[in-house]
Design a protein around this motif. Sequence first.
Motif, PDB file in Angstrom:
ATOM      1  N   SER A 145       0.850  -1.195   0.000  1.00 20.17           N
ATOM      2  CA  SER A 145       0.000   0.000   0.000  1.00 20.17           C
ATOM      3  C   SER A 145       0.880   1.237   0.000  1.00 20.17           C
ATOM      4  O   SER A 145       2.009   1.205   0.514  1.00 20.17           O
ATOM      5  CB  SER A 145      -0.951   0.029   1.204  1.00 20.17           C
ATOM      6  N   LEU A 146       0.370   2.300  -0.590  1.00 23.26           N
ATOM      7  CA  LEU A 146       1.129   3.549  -0.675  1.00 23.26           C
ATOM      8  C   LEU A 146       0.153   4.715  -0.624  1.00 23.26           C
ATOM      9  O   LEU A 146      -0.774   4.794  -1.428  1.00 23.26           O
ATOM     10  CB  LEU A 146       1.946   3.575  -1.964  1.00 23.26           C
ATOM     11  N   SER A 147       0.355   5.598   0.337  1.00 26.09           N
ATOM     12  CA  SER A 147      -0.476   6.803   0.432  1.00 26.09           C
ATOM     13  C   SER A 147       0.368   8.015   0.055  1.00 26.09           C
ATOM     14  O   SER A 147       1.596   8.009   0.197  1.00 26.09           O
ATOM     15  CB  SER A 147      -1.024   6.983   1.857  1.00 26.09           C
ATOM     16  N   LYS A 148      -0.301   9.048  -0.442  1.00 29.36           N
ATOM     17  CA  LYS A 148       0.412  10.248  -0.875  1.00 29.36           C
ATOM     18  C   LYS A 148      -0.440  11.478  -0.585  1.00 29.36           C
ATOM     19  O   LYS A 148      -1.621  11.519  -0.937  1.00 29.36           O
ATOM     20  CB  LYS A 148       0.726  10.171  -2.368  1.00 29.36           C
ATOM     21  N   PHE A 149       0.175  12.480   0.065  1.00 33.22           N
ATOM     22  CA  PHE A 149      -0.516  13.715   0.414  1.00 33.22           C
ATOM     23  C   PHE A 149       0.291  14.901  -0.110  1.00 33.22           C
ATOM     24  O   PHE A 149       1.485  15.014   0.162  1.00 33.22           O
ATOM     25  CB  PHE A 149      -0.678  13.842   1.940  1.00 33.22           C
ATOM     26  N   GLU A 150      -0.371  15.745  -0.869  1.00 35.35           N
ATOM     27  CA  GLU A 150       0.301  16.929  -1.405  1.00 35.35           C
ATOM     28  C   GLU A 150       0.519  17.958  -0.293  1.00 35.35           C
ATOM     29  O   GLU A 150      -0.337  18.166   0.553  1.00 35.35           O
ATOM     30  CB  GLU A 150      -0.555  17.561  -2.515  1.00 35.35           C
ATOM     31  N   GLU A 151       1.687  18.593  -0.312  1.00 37.20           N
ATOM     32  CA  GLU A 151       1.981  19.627   0.686  1.00 37.20           C
ATOM     33  C   GLU A 151       1.485  20.986   0.198  1.00 37.20           C
ATOM     34  O   GLU A 151       1.617  21.312  -0.984  1.00 37.20           O
ATOM     35  CB  GLU A 151       3.487  19.689   0.954  1.00 37.20           C
ATOM     36  N   ASP A 152       0.923  21.761   1.110  1.00 40.71           N
ATOM     37  CA  ASP A 152       0.500  23.117   0.761  1.00 40.71           C
ATOM     38  C   ASP A 152       1.466  24.116   1.393  1.00 40.71           C
ATOM     39  O   ASP A 152       2.157  23.808   2.357  1.00 40.71           O
ATOM     40  CB  ASP A 152      -0.933  23.391   1.247  1.00 40.71           C
ATOM     41  N   PHE A 153       1.505  25.301   0.839  1.00 37.19           N
ATOM     42  CA  PHE A 153       2.408  26.342   1.321  1.00 37.19           C
ATOM     43  C   PHE A 153       1.650  27.609   1.717  1.00 37.19           C
ATOM     44  O   PHE A 153       2.257  28.666   1.864  1.00 37.19           O
ATOM     45  CB  PHE A 153       3.466  26.655   0.262  1.00 37.19           C
ATOM     46  N   LEU A 154       0.333  27.506   1.901  1.00 33.49           N
ATOM     47  CA  LEU A 154      -0.462  28.681   2.257  1.00 33.49           C
ATOM     48  C   LEU A 154      -1.224  28.521   3.569  1.00 33.49           C
ATOM     49  O   LEU A 154      -1.454  29.498   4.280  1.00 33.49           O
ATOM     50  CB  LEU A 154      -1.464  29.001   1.135  1.00 33.49           C
ATOM     51  N   CYS A 155      -1.637  27.303   3.897  1.00 36.48           N
ATOM     52  CA  CYS A 155      -2.467  27.128   5.101  1.00 36.48           C
ATOM     53  C   CYS A 155      -1.708  27.440   6.392  1.00 36.48           C
ATOM     54  O   CYS A 155      -2.246  28.075   7.293  1.00 36.48           O
ATOM     55  CB  CYS A 155      -3.024  25.707   5.162  1.00 36.48           C
ATOM     56  N   ALA A 156      -0.455  26.963   6.491  1.00 40.39           N
ATOM     57  CA  ALA A 156       0.289  27.148   7.734  1.00 40.39           C
ATOM     58  C   ALA A 156       0.439  28.614   8.161  1.00 40.39           C
ATOM     59  O   ALA A 156       0.262  28.938   9.331  1.00 40.39           O
ATOM     60  CB  ALA A 156       1.655  26.477   7.630  1.00 40.39           C
ATOM     61  N   PRO A 157       0.755  29.539   7.234  1.00 38.82           N
ATOM     62  CA  PRO A 157       0.900  30.931   7.664  1.00 38.82           C
ATOM     63  C   PRO A 157      -0.385  31.534   8.235  1.00 38.82           C
ATOM     64  O   PRO A 157      -0.331  32.468   9.039  1.00 38.82           O
ATOM     65  CB  PRO A 157       1.311  31.661   6.372  1.00 38.82           C
ATOM     66  N   TYR A 158      -1.533  31.005   7.815  1.00 36.44           N
ATOM     67  CA  TYR A 158      -2.808  31.570   8.264  1.00 36.44           C
ATOM     68  C   TYR A 158      -3.493  30.724   9.330  1.00 36.44           C
ATOM     69  O   TYR A 158      -4.350  31.230  10.068  1.00 36.44           O
ATOM     70  CB  TYR A 158      -3.745  31.730   7.063  1.00 36.44           C
ATOM     71  N   HIS A 159      -3.158  29.437   9.382  1.00 40.94           N
ATOM     72  CA  HIS A 159      -3.771  28.532  10.354  1.00 40.94           C
ATOM     73  C   HIS A 159      -2.666  27.688  10.974  1.00 40.94           C
ATOM     74  O   HIS A 159      -2.701  26.467  10.928  1.00 40.94           O
ATOM     75  CB  HIS A 159      -4.821  27.646   9.675  1.00 40.94           C
ATOM     76  N   GLY A 160      -1.716  28.348  11.610  1.00 45.10           N
ATOM     77  CA  GLY A 160      -0.464  27.712  11.990  1.00 45.10           C
ATOM     78  C   GLY A 160      -0.489  26.677  13.081  1.00 45.10           C
ATOM     79  O   GLY A 160       0.333  25.766  13.072  1.00 45.10           O
ATOM     80  N   TRP A 161      -1.405  26.759  14.036  1.00 43.57           N
ATOM     81  CA  TRP A 161      -1.267  25.879  15.203  1.00 43.57           C
ATOM     82  C   TRP A 161      -1.321  24.402  14.844  1.00 43.57           C
ATOM     83  O   TRP A 161      -0.608  23.591  15.441  1.00 43.57           O
ATOM     84  CB  TRP A 161      -2.330  26.197  16.264  1.00 43.57           C
ATOM     85  N   ASN A 162      -2.114  24.032  13.856  1.00 44.02           N
ATOM     86  CA  ASN A 162      -2.251  22.624  13.508  1.00 44.02           C
ATOM     87  C   ASN A 162      -1.107  22.124  12.627  1.00 44.02           C
ATOM     88  O   ASN A 162      -1.103  20.971  12.207  1.00 44.02           O
ATOM     89  CB  ASN A 162      -3.591  22.380  12.798  1.00 44.02           C
ATOM     90  N   HIS A 163      -0.134  22.993  12.339  1.00 40.78           N
ATOM     91  CA  HIS A 163       1.023  22.617  11.535  1.00 40.78           C
ATOM     92  C   HIS A 163       2.307  22.592  12.357  1.00 40.78           C
ATOM     93  O   HIS A 163       3.342  22.175  11.854  1.00 40.78           O
ATOM     94  CB  HIS A 163       1.196  23.589  10.363  1.00 40.78           C
ATOM     95  N   ASP A 164       2.233  23.025  13.601  1.00 38.97           N
ATOM     96  CA  ASP A 164       3.405  23.115  14.466  1.00 38.97           C
ATOM     97  C   ASP A 164       3.271  22.095  15.594  1.00 38.97           C
ATOM     98  O   ASP A 164       2.275  22.091  16.327  1.00 38.97           O
ATOM     99  CB  ASP A 164       3.514  24.536  15.044  1.00 38.97           C
TER     100      ASP A 164
END
Length: 277
Positions: A173-192
């Motif tokens: 099995s292989l899963s793949k998730f694309e990384e975003d570069f906009l959500c973290a600056p505006y919704h940071g707590w769930n990325h840190d």
Amino acid sequence: MQKRKKMDMTSYHQKYFRPSCLKALNLRFDNWEFFSPFSEKAHDQINLPPELTRTPEDTILNYFSVLREAENMGARSCGTVGQARTPFPIAYNFLSKEYQKILSYDDYLKSFAGIGHTSLIKLFRVPNRKKEIKFFYELETIEGFIDKRAEYFGYSYGYIQLIHEKEGFRISSLSKFEEDFLCAPYHGWNHDGESVLEVKYGSWCKLIQQMYPTAKDGYFKNIYFHGTDGADYCFIFVTLTNGTDVEIAQYRKVNNGSWIQVYMNPEKECLTENPLQ
């Protein structure tokens, strides 16, 4: 007349294909000779040499090394890109028989639409009590489409599980998730990572009594805290290229005992409603 120095192909690839500072890990087949015996064969006519899949690590590194110069992005103005589509039938044979029943070759090929080059930049085995063979990976890809005459870098991550078949280790099995570069600056707590623990295990679960300094080692983070239940906790995160911390494993220790892996889910255990949805 001065002799021209032979080009260092590893440096060549790092210069033109690698804007990030992490070294590419999938550089095992940096020659044309490897692909020649497979160039005219369909996916169901290929038998992988057994040495390619002797260990789980060999299977993954060889799989992504085959895919490194695979291209499925339409005709480019510069001519042939890499090994074109030759690597795809080879790579498909790294999948287990059961996985191939779920994912047809045509759908497998379509999953690479727009991709012209692949660099594996992170790979490590994920600890788990079930003794499953599971790895975390991160990719850096060069992408583009025929209707847009420009290429750009994309980043993704996921998990790979493997099983041992008669011919060697195969990807089940292989899963793949694309990384975003906009959500973290505006919704940071769930990325840190530290903020995730403070919100989920502090505010939601009331489990944190004291946070300890974070231990960093490259792209790994070990975040510790002492719990209101008297136990110590360690959460392991890995930091992606976009700066987001992804949780990999959780450990709990009571008094001077050993670290025991645990599986806590604050959304289910501490909340009646999930605020992230």
